[in-house]
Design an enzyme around this catalytic site. Structure first.
Site, PDB file in Angstrom:
ATOM      1  N   TYR A  50      15.975 -18.080  -5.369  1.00 38.19           N
ATOM      2  CA  TYR A  50      15.355 -18.119  -6.764  1.00 38.19           C
ATOM      3  C   TYR A  50      15.796 -19.561  -7.200  1.00 38.19           C
ATOM      4  O   TYR A  50      16.790 -19.890  -6.735  1.00 38.19           O
ATOM      5  CB  TYR A  50      15.837 -17.201  -7.468  1.00 38.19           C
ATOM      6  CG  TYR A  50      17.276 -16.913  -8.121  1.00 38.19           C
ATOM      7  CD1 TYR A  50      17.732 -17.438  -8.959  1.00 38.19           C
ATOM      8  CD2 TYR A  50      18.075 -15.928  -7.284  1.00 38.19           C
ATOM      9  CE1 TYR A  50      19.054 -17.619  -9.071  1.00 38.19           C
ATOM     10  CE2 TYR A  50      19.336 -15.962  -7.596  1.00 38.19           C
ATOM     11  CZ  TYR A  50      19.863 -16.981  -8.687  1.00 38.19           C
ATOM     12  OH  TYR A  50      21.212 -16.657  -8.999  1.00 38.19           O
ATOM     13  N   THR A  78      24.193 -16.904  -6.610  1.00 32.93           N
ATOM     14  CA  THR A  78      23.646 -16.888  -5.115  1.00 32.93           C
ATOM     15  C   THR A  78      22.788 -18.364  -5.107  1.00 32.93           C
ATOM     16  O   THR A  78      22.551 -18.783  -3.786  1.00 32.93           O
ATOM     17  CB  THR A  78      22.864 -15.719  -4.726  1.00 32.93           C
ATOM     18  OG1 THR A  78      21.982 -15.764  -5.820  1.00 32.93           O
ATOM     19  CG2 THR A  78      23.622 -14.496  -4.635  1.00 32.93           C
ATOM     20  N   ASP A 258      27.211 -11.431 -17.943  1.00 36.65           N
ATOM     21  CA  ASP A 258      26.290 -11.636 -16.811  1.00 36.65           C
ATOM     22  C   ASP A 258      25.266 -12.655 -17.267  1.00 36.65           C
ATOM     23  O   ASP A 258      24.365 -13.180 -16.762  1.00 36.65           O
ATOM     24  CB  ASP A 258      25.404 -10.481 -16.207  1.00 36.65           C
ATOM     25  CG  ASP A 258      24.761 -10.660 -14.756  1.00 36.65           C
ATOM     26  OD1 ASP A 258      25.503 -11.456 -14.205  1.00 36.65           O
ATOM     27  OD2 ASP A 258      23.666 -10.392 -14.859  1.00 36.65           O
TER      28      ASP A 258
HETATM   29  O1  LIG Z   1      20.837  -8.855  -9.988  1.00 38.10           O
HETATM   30  C1  LIG Z   1      20.976 -10.078  -9.734  1.00 38.10           C
HETATM   31  O2  LIG Z   1      19.579 -10.655  -9.365  1.00 38.10           O
HETATM   32  C2  LIG Z   1      22.172 -11.111  -9.903  1.00 38.10           C
HETATM   33  C3  LIG Z   1      22.030 -12.007  -8.919  1.00 38.10           C
HETATM   34  C4  LIG Z   1      23.274 -12.957  -9.015  1.00 38.10           C
HETATM   35  C5  LIG Z   1      23.398 -14.260  -8.480  1.00 38.10           C
HETATM   36  O3  LIG Z   1      22.458 -14.595  -7.934  1.00 38.10           O
HETATM   37  O4  LIG Z   1      24.468 -14.485  -8.106  1.00 38.10           O
HETATM   38  O5  LIG Z   1      24.201 -12.534  -9.540  1.00 38.10           O
HETATM   39  C6  LIG Z   1      24.355 -11.346 -10.372  1.00 38.10           C
HETATM   40  O6  LIG Z   1      25.326 -10.918 -11.158  1.00 38.10           O
HETATM   41  C7  LIG Z   1      22.995 -10.634 -10.692  1.00 38.10           C
END
Ligand SMILES: O=C(O)c1cc(C(=O)O)oc(=O)c1
Length: 309
Positions: A50, A78, A258
């Protein structure tokens, strides 16, 4: 100006959050939050699933102050892959008030790990959520876990509840403290005493090295109501799950905003009202202090924790 175009439908973080009614205890830690870029300075990873809006360290620390928190744990998002520069830059500019969790590959050198340690990194994140990352072989992850154990770091794991049976043997073989993101993402439309969540509780009961973040009600909730427009009873369907974990394992739970809430599709919560969710899941002052201060301090700033007894 960043050259990145956000994923269609992307929801930006909530501007102008309310002041929480719940006053967090002195020294409280937001133990799960992220920075995104800014993309012009810290480009998003080519392999990302994303493309977010930017969410800088300055904006994160302004939110920390606004909500009444003292410290942050910045978890590698991520969208930055295994390029930890934005996260490390946030730690380095925190005045010692932020620690971090990185994502690394097997190719990471001992010098790179040591440099991250010096900047305040204390863990690595292993992600098993298929919409977020490509699969990394478990032998590679186990090799990384053995190396970071030497530094006294821990492993943060992110997975969906349905995948716990298949991942069980790997998780229970990890040689470090293991911190589960977002309670292992229970399906809160299922009963709290049903087999799926019982398996998660068994995971924590049988393995005293396993901790859980009781975060992300906004992600897990099916029926709401949403943390918007002053709502003081948000995400009621998540409360029994989180409260169960907090009361049964009071010394092994963490809480985080978060922020900036990647990939929410339905709504973007008011972070002030998310803080007001805390007393619903940690109903006493003692549970709140453990959740927000004692536990994260023990895990991320152990050198500042005075030995008792
Ligand atoms: O559920 C998610 O989309 C999400 C994504 C990420 C990330 O992209 O690191 O981190 C999170 O804590 C939760």
């Amino acid at each position: 100006m960043s050259e990145f175009t956000k994923t269609p439908g992307w929801l930006d973080w909530y501007a102008g959050p309310s002041k929480p009614r719940f006053q967090v205890p002195a020294g409280a830690v937001d133990a799960h939050c992220h920075v995104f870029g800014p993309g012009a300075e810290f480009p998003y990873a080519p392999e990302r699933k994303y493309t977010p809006c930017d969410a800088s360290k300055h904006q994160l620390y302004a939110l920390r102050d606004h909500l009444g928190f003292a410290r942050n744990v910045v978890v590698q998002a991520t969208c930055h892959g295994a390029d930890n520069r934005a996260m490390v830059d946030a730690l380095v500019h925190s005045g010692g008030k932020a620690r971090g969790v990185a994502t690394v590959k097997r190719s990471v050198t001992d010098e790179e790990l040591q440099a991250m340690h010096d900047a305040g990194v204390r863990g690595v994140r292993f992600n098993f959520v298929k919409r977020l990352v490509d699969f990394t072989p478990k032998d590679e992850l186990m090799e990384i876990a053995a190396r970071i154990a030497e530094l006294g770091w821990h492993v943060v794991i992110y997975f969906e509840a349905v995948d716990l049976p298949e991942l069980w043997d790997f998780f229970t073989a990890l040689p470090t403290t293991v911190v589960v993101d977002h309670m292992g993402r229970p399906d809160v439309s299922k009963p709290v005493d049903g087999p799926e969540f019982e398996l998660f509780l068994k995971f924590m009961r049988q393995h005293p090295n396993v901790w859980s973040k009781v975060s992300c009600p906004e992600r897990l909730s099916v029926t709401g109501p949403k943390a918007l427009n002053g709502e003081q009873n948000a995400y009621q369907d998540v409360v029994p799950f989180a409260r169960k974990v907090v009361t049964e394992f009071p010394d092994r739970v963490l809480w985080g905003t978060d922020w900036p809430h990647p990939n929410l599709k339905d709504h973007m919560p008011d972070d002030g009202l998310l803080v007001d969710f805390i007393p619903h899941i940690a109903p006493t002052a003692e549970l709140q202090r453990k959740l927000l201060v004692d536990n994260p301090m023990r895990l991320y700033w152990p050198e500042e924790v005075t030995q008792k007894g």
